[in-house]
Design an enzyme around this catalytic site. Structure first.
Site, PDB file in Angstrom:
ATOM      1  CG  ASN A   9      -1.649   1.253   1.460  1.00  0.00           C
ATOM      2  OD1 ASN A   9      -1.753   2.086   0.559  1.00  0.00           O
ATOM      3  ND2 ASN A   9      -2.190   1.430   2.666  1.00  0.00           N
ATOM      4  CD1 TRP A  10       3.782   1.204  -2.764  1.00  0.00           C
ATOM      5  CD2 TRP A  10       3.635   2.282  -4.720  1.00  0.00           C
ATOM      6  NE1 TRP A  10       4.571   0.548  -3.661  1.00  0.00           N
ATOM      7  CE2 TRP A  10       4.508   1.192  -4.875  1.00  0.00           C
ATOM      8  CE3 TRP A  10       3.394   3.107  -5.826  1.00  0.00           C
ATOM      9  CZ2 TRP A  10       5.140   0.906  -6.085  1.00  0.00           C
ATOM     10  CZ3 TRP A  10       4.010   2.823  -7.020  1.00  0.00           C
ATOM     11  CH2 TRP A  10       4.875   1.730  -7.149  1.00  0.00           C
ATOM     12  CE  LYS A  11       0.025   3.359   4.665  1.00  0.00           C
ATOM     13  NZ  LYS A  11       0.137   3.466   6.117  1.00  0.00           N
ATOM     14  CG  HIS A  95      -5.636   1.936   5.172  1.00  0.00           C
ATOM     15  ND1 HIS A  95      -5.206   2.949   5.995  1.00  0.00           N
ATOM     16  CD2 HIS A  95      -4.633   1.040   5.100  1.00  0.00           C
ATOM     17  CE1 HIS A  95      -3.968   2.661   6.409  1.00  0.00           C
ATOM     18  NE2 HIS A  95      -3.603   1.513   5.885  1.00  0.00           N
ATOM     19  CD  GLU A  97      -2.678   5.625   6.657  1.00  0.00           C
ATOM     20  OE1 GLU A  97      -2.658   5.661   5.417  1.00  0.00           O
ATOM     21  OE2 GLU A  97      -1.735   5.151   7.333  1.00  0.00           O
ATOM     22  CD  GLU A 167      -3.475  -2.470   7.446  1.00  0.00           C
ATOM     23  OE1 GLU A 167      -2.399  -2.775   6.906  1.00  0.00           O
ATOM     24  OE2 GLU A 167      -4.041  -1.382   7.264  1.00  0.00           O
ATOM     25  N   GLY A 173       2.586   2.464  10.630  1.00  0.00           N
ATOM     26  CA  GLY A 173       3.499   3.572  10.434  1.00  0.00           C
ATOM     27  C   GLY A 173       4.213   3.997  11.706  1.00  0.00           C
ATOM     28  CB  SER A 213       5.379  -1.573  11.777  1.00  0.00           C
ATOM     29  OG  SER A 213       4.975  -0.226  12.018  1.00  0.00           O
ATOM     30  N   GLY A 234       2.879  -1.097   4.219  1.00  0.00           N
ATOM     31  CA  GLY A 234       2.930   0.319   3.860  1.00  0.00           C
ATOM     32  C   GLY A 234       4.352   0.752   3.558  1.00  0.00           C
ATOM     33  N   GLY A 235       4.981   1.387   4.528  1.00  0.00           N
ATOM     34  CA  GLY A 235       6.306   1.981   4.349  1.00  0.00           C
ATOM     35  C   GLY A 235       7.324   1.086   3.659  1.00  0.00           C
TER      36      GLY A 235
HETATM   37  P1  PGA Z   1       2.946   0.415   7.554  1.00  0.00           P
HETATM   38  O1  PGA Z   1       1.469   0.605   6.946  1.00  0.00           O
HETATM   39  O2  PGA Z   1       3.469  -0.876   7.003  1.00  0.00           O
HETATM   40  O3  PGA Z   1       3.721   1.617   7.064  1.00  0.00           O
HETATM   41  O4  PGA Z   1       2.803   0.379   9.031  1.00  0.00           O
HETATM   42  C1  PGA Z   1       0.611  -0.487   6.820  1.00  0.00           C
HETATM   43  C2  PGA Z   1      -0.698  -0.033   6.232  1.00  0.00           C
HETATM   44  O5  PGA Z   1      -1.135   1.079   6.551  1.00  0.00           O
HETATM   45  O6  PGA Z   1      -1.331  -0.767   5.447  1.00  0.00           O
END
Ligand code: PGA
Length: 249
Positions: A9-11, A95, A97, A167, A173, A213, A234-235
């Protein structure tokens, strides 16, 4: 046997040119990986470039969100048929966010999930508790409510085609991964909710990803948990070397 899914997930990161370069770099690193389905979810505007660059590889492209109607006067929104026409096969729904910053609710998550299924997109439906909910001992309540208000309303046929991502919001993050044991507990709880509502076969078949993470150095311990079927990353999905290392856990 459930085939794992490793999804990035590149956001809100990367331009179309950066997306294409990433995929050209990633493809040979994961070309031999047949043990998992590999998915990359870039921002909407990157999707055509990403689909182009991923053509002929084992990497599927997904979106990070969608709107539940097919078309209309909804400024700024993108529909499931549009995503399919652009070459997407997957879409992340609900998600944390989106829930936190954009007013997403269990109801909108449900509508988006069914809209994705109507167009044969595979929704990766996100659930998970916030920090204060975990600390207040509410994790199972929160998961049960998210399940009851959303996933349980799907028909058995619809449910068979979704992927769930657990999640814990406090692990996203933050560098604070749930320990494999904490993740395993939540995954087991979710699988039991599914079993009670949809039955044994549906419960055993459903893929439940972990997100929060995930890194190359913790994926192995997570994947060793029996109820954990992959990761939403994500990251660590923004760099082809680290994402490939996660895929090739
Ligand atoms: P993260 O994000 O790996 O940067 O913690 C995961 C996500 O939001 O899907």
């Amino acid at each position: 046997m459930r085939k794992p899914v490793i999804a990035g997930n590149w956001k809100m990161y990367k331009t179309p040119a950066e997306a294409a370069a990433f995929l050209r770099d990633l493809a040979p690193r994961v070309a031999a990986a047949s043990h998992a389905e590999i998915v990359v979810c870039p921002p909407f505007v990157d999707i055509p470039a990403a689909v182009d660059a991923a053509r002929g590889t084992n990497i599927g492209i997904g979106a990070q969100d969608l709107f539940w109607l097919k078309e209309g006067a909804y400024t700024g929104e993108v529909s499931a048929p549009m995503l399919v026409a652009a070459g997407c096969r997957w879409v992340i729904v609900g998600h944390s966010e989106r829930r936190q910053y954009f007013g997403e609710t269990d109801e909108s998550v449900f509508k988006k999930t069914t809209a994705a299924l109507d167009e044969a997109l595979t929704p990766i439906v996100c659930v998970g508790e916030r920090l204060e909910e975990r600390e207040g001992g509410m994790t199972e309540n929160v998961l049960a409510t998210q399940f009851a208000t959303g996933l349980s309303r799907l028909s058995p046929e619809q449910f068979a085609r979704i992927v769930i991502a657990y999640e814990p919001v406090w692990a996203i993050g933050t560098g604070r991964t749930a320990t494999p044991e904490i993740a395993a507990e939540a995954h087991h709880f979710l699988r039991e909710l599914i079993r009670a509502h949809f039955g044994d076969a549906a419960s055993e078949a459903c893929r439940i990803l972990y997100g929060g993470s995930v890194k190359a150095d913790n994926i192995k311990g997570l994947m060793a948990q029996p109820d954990l079927d992959g990761a939403l990353v994500g990251g660590a999905s923004l760099d082809p070397v680290s994402f490939a290392a996660i895929v090739n856990f």
